[in-house]
Design a protein around this motif. Structure first.
Motif, PDB file in Angstrom:
ATOM      1  N   TYR A   1       0.971  -1.250  -0.168  1.00 15.43           N
ATOM      2  CA  TYR A   1       0.016   0.039  -0.054  1.00 15.43           C
ATOM      3  C   TYR A   1       0.616   1.328   0.003  1.00 15.43           C
ATOM      4  CZ  TYR A   1      -3.809  -2.974   1.252  1.00 15.43           C
ATOM      5  OH  TYR A   1      -4.861  -4.006   1.199  1.00 15.43           O
ATOM      6  N   ASP A   2       0.141   2.196  -0.537  1.00 21.56           N
ATOM      7  CA  ASP A   2       0.682   3.791  -0.102  1.00 21.56           C
ATOM      8  C   ASP A   2       0.021   4.243   0.881  1.00 21.56           C
ATOM      9  OD1 ASP A   2       2.427   3.306  -2.379  1.00 21.56           O
ATOM     10  OD2 ASP A   2       1.179   4.294  -3.868  1.00 21.56           O
ATOM     11  N   ALA A   3       0.515   5.095   1.672  1.00 24.69           N
ATOM     12  CA  ALA A   3      -0.256   5.795   2.612  1.00 24.69           C
ATOM     13  C   ALA A   3      -0.202   7.421   2.435  1.00 24.69           C
ATOM     14  CB  ALA A   3       0.583   5.425   3.915  1.00 24.69           C
ATOM     15  N   LYS A   4      -1.344   7.972   2.841  1.00 23.90           N
ATOM     16  CA  LYS A   4      -1.500   9.350   2.677  1.00 23.90           C
ATOM     17  C   LYS A   4      -1.717   9.782   4.063  1.00 23.90           C
ATOM     18  CE  LYS A   4      -4.734  11.325   0.215  1.00 23.90           C
ATOM     19  NZ  LYS A   4      -5.779  11.817  -0.460  1.00 23.90           N
ATOM     20  N   VAL A   5      -0.448  10.569   4.874  1.00 24.55           N
ATOM     21  CA  VAL A   5      -0.442  11.166   5.988  1.00 24.55           C
ATOM     22  C   VAL A   5      -0.806  12.621   6.481  1.00 24.55           C
ATOM     23  CG1 VAL A   5       1.117  10.973   8.140  1.00 24.55           C
ATOM     24  CG2 VAL A   5       1.215   9.282   6.426  1.00 24.55           C
ATOM     25  N   GLY A   6      -1.591  12.661   6.996  1.00 28.01           N
ATOM     26  CA  GLY A   6      -2.054  14.207   7.074  1.00 28.01           C
ATOM     27  C   GLY A   6      -1.883  14.522   8.921  1.00 28.01           C
ATOM     28  N   TYR A   7      -1.448  15.840   9.355  1.00 24.08           N
ATOM     29  CA  TYR A   7      -1.156  16.473  10.225  1.00 24.08           C
ATOM     30  C   TYR A   7      -2.237  17.577  10.565  1.00 24.08           C
ATOM     31  CZ  TYR A   7       2.768  13.540  10.223  1.00 24.08           C
ATOM     32  OH  TYR A   7       3.730  12.107   9.824  1.00 24.08           O
ATOM     33  N   SER A   8      -2.404  17.876  11.823  1.00 24.35           N
ATOM     34  CA  SER A   8      -3.330  19.174  12.162  1.00 24.35           C
ATOM     35  C   SER A   8      -2.871  20.368  11.775  1.00 24.35           C
ATOM     36  CB  SER A   8      -3.460  19.090  13.572  1.00 24.35           C
ATOM     37  OG  SER A   8      -2.367  19.391  14.497  1.00 24.35           O
ATOM     38  N   SER A   9      -1.491  20.416  11.117  1.00 22.00           N
ATOM     39  CA  SER A   9      -1.051  21.740  10.763  1.00 22.00           C
ATOM     40  C   SER A   9      -1.234  21.906   9.122  1.00 22.00           C
ATOM     41  CB  SER A   9       0.623  21.830  10.862  1.00 22.00           C
ATOM     42  OG  SER A   9       1.096  20.638  10.060  1.00 22.00           O
ATOM     43  N   ALA A  10      -2.285  20.967   8.754  1.00 27.12           N
ATOM     44  CA  ALA A  10      -2.229  20.861   7.148  1.00 27.12           C
ATOM     45  C   ALA A  10      -1.225  20.314   6.354  1.00 27.12           C
ATOM     46  CB  ALA A  10      -2.807  22.163   6.833  1.00 27.12           C
ATOM     47  N   LYS A  11      -0.157  20.005   7.100  1.00 25.19           N
ATOM     48  CA  LYS A  11       0.854  19.340   6.289  1.00 25.19           C
ATOM     49  C   LYS A  11       0.284  17.907   5.896  1.00 25.19           C
ATOM     50  CE  LYS A  11       5.528  17.442   6.956  1.00 25.19           C
ATOM     51  NZ  LYS A  11       6.568  17.217   7.934  1.00 25.19           N
ATOM     52  N   GLN A  12       0.839  17.641   4.533  1.00 22.92           N
ATOM     53  CA  GLN A  12       0.264  16.239   4.321  1.00 22.92           C
ATOM     54  C   GLN A  12       1.491  15.528   3.257  1.00 22.92           C
ATOM     55  OE1 GLN A  12      -2.732  15.548   1.034  1.00 22.92           O
ATOM     56  NE2 GLN A  12      -4.189  14.742   2.646  1.00 22.92           N
ATOM     57  N   CYS A  13       1.866  14.218   3.797  1.00 23.96           N
ATOM     58  CA  CYS A  13       2.989  13.486   3.192  1.00 23.96           C
ATOM     59  C   CYS A  13       2.358  12.206   2.723  1.00 23.96           C
ATOM     60  CB  CYS A  13       4.053  13.238   4.118  1.00 23.96           C
ATOM     61  SG  CYS A  13       4.802  14.873   4.658  1.00 23.96           S
ATOM     62  N   PHE A  14       3.194  11.496   1.788  1.00 21.79           N
ATOM     63  CA  PHE A  14       2.959  10.134   1.357  1.00 21.79           C
ATOM     64  C   PHE A  14       4.113   9.023   1.840  1.00 21.79           C
ATOM     65  CE2 PHE A  14       0.778  13.214  -1.490  1.00 21.79           C
ATOM     66  CZ  PHE A  14      -0.474  12.493  -1.544  1.00 21.79           C
ATOM     67  N   VAL A  15       3.724   8.041   1.904  1.00 20.32           N
ATOM     68  CA  VAL A  15       4.540   6.996   2.059  1.00 20.32           C
ATOM     69  C   VAL A  15       4.416   5.817   1.308  1.00 20.32           C
ATOM     70  CG1 VAL A  15       5.252   5.256   3.981  1.00 20.32           C
ATOM     71  CG2 VAL A  15       4.527   7.503   4.720  1.00 20.32           C
ATOM     72  N   ARG A  16       5.388   5.406   0.449  1.00 20.85           N
ATOM     73  CA  ARG A  16       5.255   4.448  -0.733  1.00 20.85           C
ATOM     74  C   ARG A  16       5.525   3.244  -0.184  1.00 20.85           C
ATOM     75  NH1 ARG A  16       1.717   7.755  -3.705  1.00 20.85           N
ATOM     76  NH2 ARG A  16       2.977   9.837  -4.172  1.00 20.85           N
ATOM     77  N   ASP A  17       4.673   2.314  -0.725  1.00 21.50           N
ATOM     78  CA  ASP A  17       5.129   0.909  -0.792  1.00 21.50           C
ATOM     79  C   ASP A  17       5.372   0.181   0.304  1.00 21.50           C
ATOM     80  OD1 ASP A  17       5.330  -1.535  -2.366  1.00 21.50           O
ATOM     81  OD2 ASP A  17       7.557  -1.525  -2.482  1.00 21.50           O
ATOM     82  N   ILE A  18       4.293   0.224   1.334  1.00 21.51           N
ATOM     83  CA  ILE A  18       4.182  -0.291   2.763  1.00 21.51           C
ATOM     84  C   ILE A  18       3.822  -1.757   2.481  1.00 21.51           C
ATOM     85  CG2 ILE A  18       3.361   0.045   5.032  1.00 21.51           C
ATOM     86  CD1 ILE A  18       2.734   2.754   4.332  1.00 21.51           C
ATOM     87  N   GLU A  19       4.668  -2.651   3.108  1.00 20.80           N
ATOM     88  CA  GLU A  19       3.904  -3.788   3.282  1.00 20.80           C
ATOM     89  C   GLU A  19       3.120  -4.201   4.479  1.00 20.80           C
ATOM     90  OE1 GLU A  19       5.514  -8.627   2.853  1.00 20.80           O
ATOM     91  OE2 GLU A  19       6.887  -7.040   3.172  1.00 20.80           O
ATOM     92  N   ILE A  20       2.195  -4.587   4.359  1.00 25.94           N
ATOM     93  CA  ILE A  20       1.095  -4.652   5.393  1.00 25.94           C
ATOM     94  C   ILE A  20       0.639  -6.309   5.506  1.00 25.94           C
ATOM     95  CG2 ILE A  20      -1.334  -4.426   6.160  1.00 25.94           C
ATOM     96  CD1 ILE A  20      -1.116  -1.607   5.234  1.00 25.94           C
ATOM     97  N   ARG A  21       1.109  -6.967   6.625  1.00 24.88           N
ATOM     98  CA  ARG A  21       0.952  -8.374   6.953  1.00 24.88           C
ATOM     99  C   ARG A  21      -0.201  -8.838   7.882  1.00 24.88           C
ATOM    100  NH1 ARG A  21       7.109  -9.828   7.727  1.00 24.88           N
ATOM    101  NH2 ARG A  21       7.873  -9.446   5.664  1.00 24.88           N
ATOM    102  N   THR A  22      -0.874  -9.815   7.887  1.00 27.52           N
ATOM    103  CA  THR A  22      -1.902 -10.255   8.908  1.00 27.52           C
ATOM    104  C   THR A  22      -1.437 -10.117  10.163  1.00 27.52           C
ATOM    105  OG1 THR A  22      -2.984 -11.656   7.058  1.00 27.52           O
ATOM    106  CG2 THR A  22      -3.554 -12.001   9.319  1.00 27.52           C
ATOM    107  N   ASP A  23      -2.009  -9.500  11.248  1.00 28.84           N
ATOM    108  CA  ASP A  23      -2.023  -9.424  12.205  1.00 28.84           C
ATOM    109  C   ASP A  23      -0.396  -8.883  13.009  1.00 28.84           C
ATOM    110  OD1 ASP A  23      -4.550 -10.302  13.262  1.00 28.84           O
ATOM    111  OD2 ASP A  23      -3.877 -12.523  13.176  1.00 28.84           O
ATOM    112  N   ALA A  24      -0.024  -8.129  12.091  1.00 27.42           N
ATOM    113  CA  ALA A  24       1.415  -7.349  12.312  1.00 27.42           C
ATOM    114  C   ALA A  24       1.157  -5.966  12.407  1.00 27.42           C
ATOM    115  CB  ALA A  24       2.445  -7.758  11.027  1.00 27.42           C
ATOM    116  N   VAL A  25       2.278  -5.467  13.127  1.00 30.48           N
ATOM    117  CA  VAL A  25       2.413  -3.893  13.029  1.00 30.48           C
ATOM    118  C   VAL A  25       3.432  -3.485  12.197  1.00 30.48           C
ATOM    119  CG1 VAL A  25       3.230  -2.031  14.710  1.00 30.48           C
ATOM    120  CG2 VAL A  25       2.410  -4.170  15.627  1.00 30.48           C
ATOM    121  N   PHE A  26       3.045  -2.343  11.326  1.00 33.09           N
ATOM    122  CA  PHE A  26       3.938  -1.813  10.544  1.00 33.09           C
ATOM    123  C   PHE A  26       3.976  -0.333  11.013  1.00 33.09           C
ATOM    124  CE2 PHE A  26      -0.293  -0.671   8.793  1.00 33.09           C
ATOM    125  CZ  PHE A  26      -0.054   0.771   8.495  1.00 33.09           C
ATOM    126  N   SER A  27       5.146   0.479  10.754  1.00 32.23           N
ATOM    127  CA  SER A  27       5.575   1.699  11.242  1.00 32.23           C
ATOM    128  C   SER A  27       5.771   2.520  10.228  1.00 32.23           C
ATOM    129  CB  SER A  27       6.608   1.695  12.170  1.00 32.23           C
ATOM    130  OG  SER A  27       7.842   1.260  11.377  1.00 32.23           O
TER     131      SER A  27
END
Length: 117
Positions: free
Chosen positions: A80-106
Motif C-alpha cells: 500500500y501507499d499511505a497518505k499521512v495528514g497532520y493538524s498543521s495541514a501538512k500532508q505527506c505520502f509513504v510509498r510501498d508499505i508492506e502490510i501483513r496479517t496481524d502485524a504492526v507496520f511503522s
C-alpha cells in the motif's frame, strides 16, 4: 474433590474464550514513529491513488500520537501507499508499505515523501 470440580468448571469456562481471542489475533496496526501526531491516515493499493477511509477515526481521540499504535480496519494484507495528514495541514505520502496479517507496520519521519507545506 470439590476443589477439583471447581477447577475443571473454571477451565471449561475460561479456555474457550482464550482460544477464541488467540485465533482472532491483534489485527493490523500502524505504529506512529513520526515526530508529530497524525490526524489523518489513508491507504491505497500501491500506485493506485484510490484512497480509503481515514483510519484515525478508529482511535478514541481520532488522532495517533507519536509512539502510539492504531488498529487498521477494512484492509487486506498487501502493498500500500499511505497518505499521512497532520493538524498543521501538512500532508505527506509513504510509498510501498508492506502490510501483513496481524502485524504492526511503522511510519517514521524518514519514510515521509512528497510533503506539502
Amino acid at each position: 474433590m470439590s476443589r477439583v470440580l471447581i477447577a475443571i468448571g473454571v477451565s471449561l469456562l475460561v479456555l474457550p474464550g482464550i482460544a477464541i481471542a488467540q485465533s482472532k489475533g491483534k489485527g493490523i496496526r500502524l505504529w506512529n514513529l513520526t515526530s508529530a501526531t497524525i490526524s489523518s491516515f489513508q491507504l491505497s493499493a500501491a500506485g493506485k491513488n484510490e484512497w480509503g477511509a481515514n483510519q484515525t477515526l478508529n482511535d478514541k481521540d481520532k488522532e495517533v500520537d507519536h509512539d502510539e499504535r492504531l488498529r487498521i480496519t477494512g484492509v487486506e494484507p498487501g502493498r500500500y501507499d499511505a497518505k499521512v495528514g497532520y493538524s498543521s495541514a501538512k500532508q505527506c505520502f509513504v510509498r510501498d508499505i508492506e502490510i501483513r496479517t496481524d502485524a504492526v507496520f511503522s511510519v517514521s519521519d524518514k519514510d515521509l515523501k512528497d510533503c506539502n507545506k
